[in-house]
Design a protein around this motif. Sequence first.
Motif, short mmCIF file in Angstrom:
data_model
loop_
_atom_site.label_atom_id
_atom_site.label_comp_id
_atom_site.label_asym_id
_atom_site.label_seq_id
_atom_site.Cartn_x
_atom_site.Cartn_y
_atom_site.Cartn_z
N LYS A 37 0.83 -1.21 0.00
CA LYS A 37 0.00 0.00 0.00
C LYS A 37 0.86 1.26 0.00
O LYS A 37 1.91 1.33 0.66
CB LYS A 37 -0.90 0.03 1.24
N LEU A 38 0.41 2.25 -0.74
CA LEU A 38 0.99 3.59 -0.67
C LEU A 38 0.49 4.28 0.59
O LEU A 38 -0.63 4.01 1.06
CB LEU A 38 0.57 4.41 -1.89
N SER A 39 1.28 5.20 1.11
CA SER A 39 0.83 5.97 2.26
C SER A 39 0.26 7.31 1.81
O SER A 39 0.68 7.86 0.78
CB SER A 39 2.00 6.21 3.23
N ASP A 40 -0.71 7.83 2.54
CA ASP A 40 -1.28 9.16 2.34
C ASP A 40 -1.76 9.37 0.90
O ASP A 40 -1.21 10.18 0.13
CB ASP A 40 -0.27 10.25 2.72
N LEU A 45 -2.92 12.36 -4.33
CA LEU A 45 -3.90 12.82 -5.32
C LEU A 45 -3.84 14.33 -5.52
O LEU A 45 -4.29 14.83 -6.56
CB LEU A 45 -5.32 12.41 -4.89
N ALA A 46 -3.28 15.04 -4.58
CA ALA A 46 -3.18 16.50 -4.70
C ALA A 46 -2.02 16.93 -5.62
O ALA A 46 -1.95 18.09 -6.01
CB ALA A 46 -3.00 17.12 -3.31
N LEU A 47 -1.15 15.99 -5.98
CA LEU A 47 0.00 16.33 -6.81
C LEU A 47 -0.37 16.41 -8.29
O LEU A 47 -1.36 15.82 -8.72
CB LEU A 47 1.09 15.26 -6.64
N PRO A 48 0.42 17.11 -9.11
CA PRO A 48 0.22 17.09 -10.56
C PRO A 48 0.40 15.68 -11.12
O PRO A 48 1.10 14.85 -10.52
CB PRO A 48 1.31 18.04 -11.09
N ARG A 52 2.91 12.84 -9.55
CA ARG A 52 2.26 11.72 -8.86
C ARG A 52 2.61 10.40 -9.53
O ARG A 52 2.90 9.40 -8.85
CB ARG A 52 0.74 11.92 -8.88
N SER A 53 2.61 10.37 -10.86
CA SER A 53 2.90 9.13 -11.59
C SER A 53 4.32 8.64 -11.32
O SER A 53 4.57 7.43 -11.20
CB SER A 53 2.69 9.35 -13.09
N GLY A 54 5.26 9.58 -11.21
CA GLY A 54 6.62 9.20 -10.86
C GLY A 54 6.69 8.50 -9.52
O GLY A 54 7.39 7.50 -9.35
N LYS A 55 5.94 9.02 -8.55
CA LYS A 55 5.94 8.42 -7.21
C LYS A 55 5.28 7.04 -7.22
O LYS A 55 5.72 6.10 -6.53
CB LYS A 55 5.23 9.35 -6.22
N ILE A 56 4.20 6.88 -8.01
CA ILE A 56 3.52 5.59 -8.10
C ILE A 56 4.45 4.54 -8.71
O ILE A 56 4.59 3.43 -8.20
CB ILE A 56 2.23 5.73 -8.93
N ILE A 260 -2.76 -1.11 -4.33
CA ILE A 260 -1.76 -0.26 -3.68
C ILE A 260 -2.39 0.95 -2.99
O ILE A 260 -1.68 1.85 -2.55
CB ILE A 260 -0.65 0.18 -4.66
N GLY A 261 -3.73 0.96 -2.90
CA GLY A 261 -4.36 1.95 -2.04
C GLY A 261 -5.41 2.85 -2.64
O GLY A 261 -6.09 3.57 -1.91
N LEU A 262 -5.58 2.87 -3.96
CA LEU A 262 -6.62 3.70 -4.55
C LEU A 262 -7.98 3.14 -4.13
O LEU A 262 -8.24 1.95 -4.32
CB LEU A 262 -6.49 3.72 -6.08
N PRO A 263 -8.86 3.97 -3.56
CA PRO A 263 -10.11 3.44 -2.99
C PRO A 263 -11.19 3.12 -4.03
O PRO A 263 -12.29 3.68 -4.02
CB PRO A 263 -10.56 4.56 -2.05
#
Length: 427
Positions: A37-40, A45-48, A52-56, A260-263
């Motif tokens: 799971k990803l955290s927070d 989701l608040a990122l561009p 965000r895609s780079g972090k995923i 990985i955490g998307l609801p």
Amino acid sequence: MNLVNLMDPEQQVSFTEAVKVGLGRKQGVFFPAELHKLSDIEALLALPFTQRSGKILQHLIGDELPEDTINDMVMRAFNFPAPLVQVEENKYCLELFHGPTLAFKDFGGRFMSECISLFSQGERVTILTATSGDTGAAVAHAFYEKENVDVVILYPKGKISLAQQKLFTTLGKNIHCYAVEGSFDDCQAIVKQAFLDEEVKEKLGLNSANSINISRLLAQVCYYFEAFAQVPQDKRNNVHISVPSGNFGNVCAAMIAAAIGLPVKKLSATTNQNDTVPRYLKSGNWDPNATLESLSNAMDVSKPNNWPRVESMIKNGIFDKDYFYSSSVSEARTREVMQQINSTGYVAEPHTAIAYEGLAINSKADETGIFLATAHPAKFKESVETVLQQQLDMPKVLSDALAKPCLAETVDANYAELKQRIFDKLA
């Protein structure tokens, strides 16, 4: 990142190796050994989109690639938007057709191109892929004129739209196209044969760009997060996503996003009349029929390559089977739904209409529905104009391609013949 061959679990490979190999032993597909799971999620989701895609992707791939490298790859690959458009109250369309070939496969194709370019380190690579419509164009454009890369594309002759075909059969140079006298499943079977042929693999440096390849699949995870980022915050807790499904890679990416955490509350993998999976889920018998031609030709698949990944996630409890649905939509109903959507002021091509109908079949009133538009309506200009009785504007990229001659060669659905043709040209 540790990936397991689902047909031969003893074969475990890194992300780099999985990308380079494409298909595993015994024609098995690779899948992550673990998904964490990803955290927070809300902060993410608040990122561009690209940040965000780079972090995923960093989360999925792990420390195998430096963060800066992944971010640079994403910036180059995802340089176009994925807008979420409200069509009705509580119904949104995720438009995935704003890339260079006007289809969702631009996301996976362009990220895979970045991966192959990085991992091959100048060695010769031949990308062999089968397409039921949009993969061919996305892969061809992603690798066009890339050094030390040849692309061989097989497609079922006369069974994809002219616009889809012209987007890749007119390029030439390092893009080599073959119109196969048969179905997409025949094309896919030839690709699998090639990956069992050691002579072909050795001489050509063979790789696959179908959704078999894990790099394409992981790239697609990112736009599901982008969809949620555009949903009003008070509607994110009960989201139902309907994915038009042929080879089942797209819905597999949605499952990974959920894992990985998307609801994601509910997933519908909605097919056309090629209904192997819906029938299997009802009967428990895997019984593919002969592939039927449909308005939604990119989904004319009877033996989906990505089903083992989806089934593995369901069987292992990674995604709750009680929230996974798969229904089929007839040709007549597809036409009716296209007209129904058009009455709202939104124009949908057949694949998008099938995704919309998936919401209608399986949704409840309190859900927020997201259906995927996987291709621009103009890629199916003839069928859309016939069904809706209205003229479509033609994007320049399509009108330019349609004006060029087709460079594809016609071949029988015969592996030996195709192998010789490819060797004559490339070996």
